[in-house]
Motif scaffolding. Structure first.
Motif: not given
Length: 449
Positions: A400-404, A432-449
Motif C-alpha cells: 500500500q505504501r509503494r502503490l501510494t 506496466i501493461g499487466d493484466i489488470p485483475d487487481g490481484y495483490a500478489s507477491l509478484n506485484i509487490l516485487k514489481k513495485l520494488k
C-alpha cells in the motif's frame, strides 16, 4: 442488517457485522460484526485470518494495527482490571443490568493476557484462499456435512420451511463455525469479553458486547456455568456474538429459551436461518457459479460494483464451465479471488447475504462451496496459483505504501486488501501493461520494488 459471531466479534471486530459471530468471529459479525470497514468488507482477498474456536474456519480480516515483527501486548495488571470493573459496574447498571447479576457474573473474573495475545496475533494467521478452501471443503468436512444433513433431516426441513432458507447453507455455516457443533468453545464469555473490553484498542466495541452478554444472563436464556464460547466471545453452534444473538436468535424448540449452547442444535440452526432470512436470502438461488472467462476478457469488469444478468455476461463470453449461459437468478458480478490465474465466479445476492455473516471472501466462498459439496456438487475445477504464497501483514502494508508513493493512492495504509487497494493494484498493472485483475500478489509487490 448485520450481526456477529466470533468471527463477528473479531471482525466486528473486525468490524464486520454479522449476526453470528459478529455476526459471526465468532464473528464479529451478525454475526457479529461491528463489521469490517468497506475496504475489508468487499475484499477479494487471498489472505484470511483464522479465529476461534480453534477448529472454526472463520476467516476475519485483521483490523488495522501497528506492524511489528514481535507482538507487544500493553502491560496490564489484575489490579487495573479490577479497577476497570468497578468503573464499568456503574455504566452497566445505568444500562439496565441489575447489580446482583453484574456482581455474580464478574465476581472473581481474571484478566486473561492470553486472549489479548491471540487478538494481537490474528493478522499472522493467514492462508491463501486455496489453502483455506482445501480445509473448508475437505473430504472429511463434506462427509460430516452430509451426515449432519441426514441425521438432522427432519429438523432442517422444518427450519427451511419456516425461514425459507436452504438447509444446506445453514449446515455449511455450522460446519465452518464449529465443525458441526463439536468445537463450540469453552471460554467463559463474560471473562473473555471483560478482558477485551478492558483492552483499550477496541474497548468500546467489546464493552457493548459485554453489556449484551450480561443482558443474556439476566434474561435466563443460559446459566452462568454454560455461558461459554470462543476466546473472542462468540457463542454456540454457529458462533453468534451477543449483539447478534439479541437481534436474531430464536426459540425454535418453544421451551422459552433461545438456547444456542445446548447439545441440541435446533435453536442455533434456526437462529442462523433467521439471520440469513432477515438479511435477504433468496431460496433456491445459488451463492455463485464457477465460470469460464473468454480469451481477451476485460479484467476491469471484474468489479463488485459492475453487475449484469448472467445472460448479459454470456454475450461477453462469460459462461458456466460447460459453455452454457448461467441461469438468470438475478444480477451478478465477476469475482476473481486469486486474480486471472485462479478460479472465476459469477456471484449472486446470496453471496452478499453470507457476507453479512463474515465479510471475508474466502469465508463466503467456503460456505457456498461446502454447501454445494454436501448436496452432491463437485469440486472447484479451475486451477489456483499455488506457487504463490500469502503476503504477510507487513508486506501488505508495504504494498500500500509503494502503490501510494507511485501515485496509485490506496487511501489507507492498513494492511487490508479491499476494494481501494485492489483498484490501486489494477491501475498499477495497467500502467506496466499487466493484466489488470487487481490481484495483490507477491509478484506485484516485487514489481513495485
Amino acid at each position: 442488517m448485520r450481526i456477529q459471531g466470533v468471527a463477528t466479534i473479531l471482525a466486528m471486530v473486525f468490524t464486520s457485522g454479522a449476526v453470528c459471530a459478529a455476526p459471526v468471529d465468532g464473528s464479529v459479525r451478525p454475526n457479529s460484526r461491528s463489521g469490517p470497514d468497506s475496504e475489508v468488507s468487499r475484499s477479494a482477498v487471498s489472505l484470511v485470518s483464522m479465529v476461534a474456536p480453534h477448529n472454526s474456519l472463520r476467516p476475519i480480516p485483521r483490523p488495522a494495527a501497528a506492524s511489528t515483527a514481535a507482538v507487544v501486548v500493553p502491560i496490564a495488571t489484575q489490579t487495573g482490571f479490577d479497577n476497570w470493573i468497578k468503573e464499568f459496574r456503574a455504566r452497566a447498571i445505568q444500562k439496565g443490568i441489575s447489580a446482583d447479576v453484574f456482581d455474580s457474573a464478574l465476581s472473581g473474573t481474571r484478566y486473561d493476557p492470553d486472549i489479548i495475545k491471540r487478538d494481537r496475533n490474528q493478522s499472522e494467521f493467514t492462508k491463501t484462499i486455496w489453502d483455506y478452501l482445501d480445509s473448508a471443503a475437505s473430504d472429511a468436512r463434506v462427509r460430516n456435512g452430509k451426515d449432519a444433513l441426514h441425521k438432522h433431516a427432519d429438523l432442517l426441513d422444518r427450519i427451511e420451511a419456516r425461514y425459507n432458507v436452504d438447509k444446506d447453507v445453514v449446515v455449511a455455516i455450522w460446519g465452518l463455525e464449529s465443525a458441526y457443533g463439536t468445537f463450540r468453545g469453552s471460554n467463559p464469555v463474560i471473562g473473555s469479553l471483560a478482558t477485551l473490553a478492558y483492552d483499550s484498542r477496541r474497548g468500546a466495541f467489546f464493552e457493548g458486547q459485554l453489556i449484551e452478554a450480561l443482558r443474556i444472563l439476566q434474561s435466563g436464556d443460559v446459566s452462568a456455568p454454560n455461558f461459554t464460547g470462543s476466546w473472542a466471545g462468540a457463542m454456540g453452534h454457529t458462533q453468534f456474538i451477543p449483539t447478534s444473538y439479541q437481534s436474531l436468535a430464536v426459540d425454535f424448540t418453544g421451551d422459552g429459551k433461545r438456547d444456542i449452547w445446548s447439545d441440541d442444535p435446533a435453536d442455533a440452526l434456526a437462529s442462523t436461518a433467521n439471520y440469513l432470512a432477515k438479511n435477504g436470502w433468496v431460496k433456491g438461488a445459488p451463492w455463485g457459479v464457477e465460470v469460464s472467462l473468454p480469451r481477451g476478457f476485460d479484467y476491469t469488469l471484474a468489479n463488485r460494483d459492475i453487475r449484469k444478468l448472467p445472460s448479459d455476461w454470456a454475450t461477453l463470453g462469460v459462461t458456466s464451465l460447460d459453455g452454457k449461459p448461467v441461469p438468470d437468478h438475478g444480477v451478478t458480478s465477476v469475482l476473481l479471488p486469486a486474480g486471472a490465474k485462479g478460479a472465476a465466479f459469477l456471484i449472486f445476492k446470496n453471496f452478499d447475504v453470507i457476507e453479512t455473516y463474515n465479510t471475508a471472501d474466502a469465508y463466503v466462498i467456503g460456505v457456498g462451496h461446502l454447501s454445494d459439496r454436501i448436496t452432491g456438487g463437485g469440486a472447484i475445477q479451475s486451477n489456483w496459483p499455488r506457487e504463490d504464497r500469502a503476503l504477510s501483514f507487513d508486506e501488505r502494508m508495504e504494498m500500500q505504501r509503494r502503490l501510494t508513493a507511485k501515485g496509485f493512492d490506496t487511501q489507507k495504509i492498513d494492511g487490508k486488501i479491499g476494494p481501494l487497494t485492489i483498484n490501486a493494484v489494477r491501475m498499477f498493472q495497467t500502467s506496466i501493461g499487466d493484466i489488470p485483475d487487481g490481484y495483490a500478489s507477491l509478484n506485484i509487490l516485487k514489481k513495485l520494488k
